[in-house]
Design an enzyme around this catalytic site. Sequence first.
Site, PDB file in Angstrom:
ATOM      1  N   GLY A 235       0.675  -1.286   0.089  1.00 11.10           N
ATOM      2  CA  GLY A 235      -0.074   0.016   0.055  1.00 11.10           C
ATOM      3  C   GLY A 235       0.868   1.284  -0.081  1.00 11.10           C
ATOM      4  N   PHE A 236       1.939   1.450   1.016  1.00 10.25           N
ATOM      5  CA  PHE A 236       2.650   2.427   0.973  1.00 10.25           C
ATOM      6  C   PHE A 236       2.077   3.730   1.159  1.00 10.25           C
ATOM      7  CE2 PHE A 236       4.449  -0.807  -1.746  1.00 10.25           C
ATOM      8  CZ  PHE A 236       5.705  -1.422  -0.676  1.00 10.25           C
ATOM      9  N   GLY A 463       1.328  -6.973   3.768  1.00  8.44           N
ATOM     10  CA  GLY A 463       2.631  -7.528   3.144  1.00  8.44           C
ATOM     11  C   GLY A 463       3.705  -7.434   4.294  1.00  8.44           C
ATOM     12  N   GLY A 505       0.528   0.481  13.155  1.00  9.97           N
ATOM     13  CA  GLY A 505      -0.366  -0.745  13.214  1.00  9.97           C
ATOM     14  C   GLY A 505       0.004  -1.610  14.221  1.00  9.97           C
ATOM     15  N   ILE A 587      12.488  -4.934  19.070  1.00 10.04           N
ATOM     16  CA  ILE A 587      12.140  -5.491  17.662  1.00 10.04           C
ATOM     17  C   ILE A 587      11.203  -6.818  17.999  1.00 10.04           C
ATOM     18  CG2 ILE A 587      12.977  -6.442  15.693  1.00 10.04           C
ATOM     19  CD1 ILE A 587      13.230  -3.399  15.905  1.00 10.04           C
ATOM     20  N   ASN A 589      10.000  -9.026  15.958  1.00  8.93           N
ATOM     21  CA  ASN A 589      10.222 -10.075  14.967  1.00  8.93           C
ATOM     22  C   ASN A 589      11.351  -9.759  14.013  1.00  8.93           C
ATOM     23  OD1 ASN A 589      10.233 -12.076  12.755  1.00  8.93           O
ATOM     24  ND2 ASN A 589       8.007 -12.418  13.232  1.00  8.93           N
ATOM     25  N   PRO A 590      12.462 -10.224  14.385  1.00  9.37           N
ATOM     26  CA  PRO A 590      13.813  -9.922  13.539  1.00  9.37           C
ATOM     27  C   PRO A 590      13.661 -10.165  12.079  1.00  9.37           C
ATOM     28  CG  PRO A 590      14.268 -11.744  15.102  1.00  9.37           C
ATOM     29  CD  PRO A 590      12.997 -11.106  15.544  1.00  9.37           C
ATOM     30  N   LYS A 659       8.568   0.361  18.886  1.00  7.54           N
ATOM     31  CA  LYS A 659       8.223   1.554  18.087  1.00  7.54           C
ATOM     32  C   LYS A 659       7.967   0.926  16.650  1.00  7.54           C
ATOM     33  CE  LYS A 659      11.300   4.711  20.674  1.00  7.54           C
ATOM     34  NZ  LYS A 659      12.679   5.429  20.682  1.00  7.54           N
ATOM     35  N   GLU A 663       8.388   2.722   8.349  1.00  6.93           N
ATOM     36  CA  GLU A 663       8.486   3.778   7.688  1.00  6.93           C
ATOM     37  C   GLU A 663      10.073   4.167   7.496  1.00  6.93           C
ATOM     38  OE1 GLU A 663       4.491   6.243   6.523  1.00  6.93           O
ATOM     39  OE2 GLU A 663       4.679   4.972   8.481  1.00  6.93           O
TER      40      GLU A 663
HETATM   41 MO1  MOS Z   1       1.907   4.989   5.619  1.00  7.22          MO
HETATM   42  S1  MOS Z   1       2.436   6.478   4.125  1.00  7.22           S
HETATM   43  O1  MOS Z   1       1.585   6.018   6.798  1.00  7.22           O
HETATM   44  O2  MOS Z   1       0.531   4.113   4.790  1.00  7.22           O
END
Ligand code: MOS
Length: 701
Positions: A235-236, A463, A505, A587, A589-590, A659, A663
């Site tokens: 999606g990005f 994904g 998320g 972290i 899940n590495p 965290k 992104e």
């Molecule tokens: Mo991301 S650009 O906050 O889906």
Amino acid sequence: MATTVTPTTLGTAVPRVEGREKVTGQAVYAYEHDMEGVAYAWIVQATIARGAVREVDATLALGLPGVLAVLWHDNAPDLGEVEDGELAVLQSPRVAYRGQIVAIVVAESLEVARDAAAIVDVAYDAEPHDVELRDDHPKLYTPPKVNPNFETDTQEGDPEAALAAAPVVVDRTYTTPAEHNNPLEPHATLAVWRDGGVTLYDSTQGAPRARDTIAGVLGLEPDQVRVISPHVGGGFGSKGTPRPTAIAAALAARHVDRPVKLTATRQQMFAFVGYRTPTIQRMRLGASSDGQLLALVHEVAEQTSTVREFAEQTAVPSRMMYASATRRTAHRLAALDVPTPSWMRAPGETPGMYALECAMDELAAEVGLDPIELRVRNEPDIDPETGLEFSSRNLVACLREGAARFGWDARDPAPGTRRDGEWLVGMGVAASTYPARRAPSSAFARAQADGTFVVGIGAADIGTGARTVLTQIAADALEVPPERVRVEIGDSALPFAMLAGGSMGTTSWGSAIVRAIEALRERLAEHGGEVPADGLEAQADTSEEVKAQEKYARHGFGAQFCEARVNAGTGEVRIARMLGVFACGRILNPLTARSQFIGGMTQGISMALHEESVLDLEFGDYLNHDFAQYHVPVFGDIEDIDATWIEEDDPHLNPMGAKGIGEIGIVGTAAAVANAVHHATGMRVRDLPIRLDRVLGLLGR
Ligand code: MOS
């Protein structure tokens, strides 16, 4: 915080729980859902950039065997008031940008729909268009806020006076082009109307929010709309808000009274699904002769459309990144005859940190300081603008760790001095940051009599591995092996949750899941630990918890190191090595984390060297509409790339201590590349992407 989760499976490399389903083709994506009697829609796009549709002649198209309908503004259902102009599909004859939806063809097959769309005759009254962003554009204005809700401008002290008095000043303009998100799976919807309501099998980053928006547009109650999206192929940001494709599918399905499938083509992905605005950024840094920042001024010009305002928060990271005695950040926006820009992986941070981190590199050269030392010297104790304490901030550790691993010590500070045959070789570094937030979400947890557990939340796995990490979170909260937990996501009928965006998320959903499981365990205790035959269920909502959390500046940090090789004869840039070191809490899940970091860095390399939507002034559109002309890296472009992280124990985040990491990988990467290219050549390309012709121009060839 009530409790923290004791990590057992968290922190281990659990492979994707739906991995087998995906590699065997069993995982069903939006367009692959099947429905009895389905028809196929195809979009007809405007061929002018501004004006109005005068007439649509569908006679020829309707004459093709198998064509069921052609919809345009005259015969499409009236949606009433639609707030988001991009979603007011076929509601007016106005054309706001080239490529906008002007008609929809529905047919018995995809092929017939496509053929018919090509012969729908649309006549226009064209008007002169205005599509080119300039930093002196007369339409530049000050938007009320920048995405999602930041102050447009901020100022501390008198930066102009500080710049005038500063012993060292860097005053540079950096530009980034329009960049179009192109997830592997294009936007696609299957719309099915039943009993006055509609079910959309849609490719979305957040089914519950999509449901609410779509219900509003269609004039329905939220409970009359259901959005289902078990698997999403990327999606990005472009699938963070519903797109006109979803509305178009719903309208078409209602019109022909049949289930309708619609997908954007790859070419259409360059029109109405959002993209990153081009930016023109003037960056001024004033410093003492030993590199202490005295002034930081970051002024941005960017664009939006005439149908909806989207103001990228490009200068926002400059507010918290470095200590500076004075500071100003400002955003100006021009509403042009272009598609509406939107979220694209780390909106704001990505273009903004490109400018800031290149300028820091230029300042380091001006004051004769190592770029890492310059950053360390300007490390703030508290968030410079809000005055809040950082919940944790380990940028310096990332820089130091990366320097040691990358062999930074071997770097000769003088640029343009290392040569390997026809290749000029250089090393660059840049810092990265991304907010570590979470948003209210709700979830249910159910214990079943067979000893298994079901957790439900309106989350999305686009994904990233979200389904897997949520399974780990639930398993640890339940203190059972992950095999005994099934996580249900991707359906608006599940409890309302944050979308997969803003790198929040996992933190948002994980918090709700942990709380639901705490409530379930209390219920189980009331039953003496016995699960009744029909199971036990509990729900939780984190709205109060999120609202009540103590105020800290919460951000992830990182440092990207790049070794670039620049061909002195051709201007070709190769990225020989790239390393990212990140500090992002725990972290979880590495395996999936590494994939996120490396994926982000790959997109950053792409931004630095490849991606560029080229504007055609005559037609008023970006003219490269496919991967033949819109370049993204292939495996051959990504050589030695690695990501690692600093262990960070931050109790101020969420029950997982995590965290978001979706992104930060892209942030800073383009600057690291640009800084490495500068170090290799002694020349600075400030306009992205760093194309061969730009490099050759500077090398004097
Ligand atoms: Mo991301 S650009 O906050 O889906």
